[in-house]
Design a protein around this motif. Sequence first.
Motif, PDB file in Angstrom:
ATOM      1  N   LEU A 180      71.910  25.851  87.668  1.00 47.95           N
ATOM      2  CA  LEU A 180      72.439  24.318  86.647  1.00 47.95           C
ATOM      3  C   LEU A 180      72.690  24.896  84.654  1.00 47.95           C
ATOM      4  CD1 LEU A 180      70.798  21.715  88.545  1.00 47.95           C
ATOM      5  CD2 LEU A 180      72.872  22.035  89.403  1.00 47.95           C
ATOM      6  N   LEU A 181      71.889  25.480  84.643  1.00 43.91           N
ATOM      7  CA  LEU A 181      72.144  25.543  82.947  1.00 43.91           C
ATOM      8  C   LEU A 181      73.121  26.511  82.285  1.00 43.91           C
ATOM      9  CD1 LEU A 181      70.532  25.415  79.928  1.00 43.91           C
ATOM     10  CD2 LEU A 181      69.147  26.920  80.656  1.00 43.91           C
ATOM     11  N   SER A 182      73.147  27.051  83.790  1.00 42.44           N
ATOM     12  CA  SER A 182      74.112  28.016  82.960  1.00 42.44           C
ATOM     13  C   SER A 182      75.535  26.854  83.637  1.00 42.44           C
ATOM     14  CB  SER A 182      74.819  28.908  84.036  1.00 42.44           C
ATOM     15  OG  SER A 182      75.255  28.668  85.483  1.00 42.44           O
ATOM     16  N   THR A 202      77.028  33.443  81.016  1.00 44.30           N
ATOM     17  CA  THR A 202      76.839  32.349  80.685  1.00 44.30           C
ATOM     18  C   THR A 202      75.451  32.455  82.312  1.00 44.30           C
ATOM     19  OG1 THR A 202      77.798  30.807  82.743  1.00 44.30           O
ATOM     20  CG2 THR A 202      78.243  30.597  80.509  1.00 44.30           C
ATOM     21  N   LEU A 203      75.175  32.794  82.882  1.00 51.04           N
ATOM     22  CA  LEU A 203      74.193  33.245  84.053  1.00 51.04           C
ATOM     23  C   LEU A 203      73.301  33.897  83.613  1.00 51.04           C
ATOM     24  CD1 LEU A 203      73.116  31.994  86.594  1.00 51.04           C
ATOM     25  CD2 LEU A 203      74.483  33.917  87.670  1.00 51.04           C
ATOM     26  N   VAL A 204      73.855  34.974  82.860  1.00 49.58           N
ATOM     27  CA  VAL A 204      72.661  35.867  81.984  1.00 49.58           C
ATOM     28  C   VAL A 204      72.040  34.883  80.740  1.00 49.58           C
ATOM     29  CG1 VAL A 204      72.333  37.688  80.121  1.00 49.58           C
ATOM     30  CG2 VAL A 204      73.496  37.687  81.779  1.00 49.58           C
ATOM     31  N   VAL A 205      72.676  34.098  79.550  1.00 48.39           N
ATOM     32  CA  VAL A 205      71.715  34.396  79.422  1.00 48.39           C
ATOM     33  C   VAL A 205      70.529  32.350  79.391  1.00 48.39           C
ATOM     34  CG1 VAL A 205      71.937  31.981  77.079  1.00 48.39           C
ATOM     35  CG2 VAL A 205      72.924  34.210  77.008  1.00 48.39           C
ATOM     36  N   ALA A 206      71.633  31.496  81.107  1.00 49.69           N
ATOM     37  CA  ALA A 206      70.113  30.935  81.604  1.00 49.69           C
ATOM     38  C   ALA A 206      69.377  31.381  81.709  1.00 49.69           C
ATOM     39  CB  ALA A 206      71.540  30.276  82.437  1.00 49.69           C
TER      40      ALA A 206
END
Length: 199
Positions: free
Chosen positions: A134-136, A153-157
């Motif tokens: 969801l954060l991504s 985005t998923l790595v950073v999330a």
Amino acid sequence: MTPATRPYRSTEERRREIVDATITVLAERGFAATSFARICEDAGLSSTRMISYHFADKAALMQAVVAHVIDGAAAVMVPAMEAAGTWRGKLAAYITTNLRYLADNRLAARAVIEVIANAPRADNGLREDTSALLLSVLLSHGQEAGEFHQFDTLVVARSIRATIDAFATTMPGSPSATDAAIAEIVDLFDRATRQGEPA
């Protein structure tokens, strides 16, 4: 005491009482020591049957604990994020309110950590972290709006979620140190994601 004057708790109130007692036992004694008997003692219940009436087994009770904490966090996080007018602001609100909720509810934070670290995979899906997904999505919207630079985005999330989870176990004891740590984490991820910073 007559039936007319005997205290009555609704099903929801009784479930909340049991969940609150479970949070305390988990935080203070750990997952392995959190038995229906121990929870019953802490909650002042007459029998463990009262717990099994509301929760089929320990896994169901642990799921209720996690859901209760998540709902509590969402109640403060969602309004703050909705009030922010930019994606950078929403990300800052997400991190700030999540960390603040953990700092203000330390027993609940420790309890959820115990559950996630120890709950058997076969019994429940508590290890499945959809919050990073969801954060991504939030980060992707920020990229589309030109507020964040391009990154996975998923790595950073997942990095943000890992930092939040680590904070739950290592948060400072004093209010001023806690405030400083929260501000530093928010600034760290703002600088890491905002447009104009190196990818």
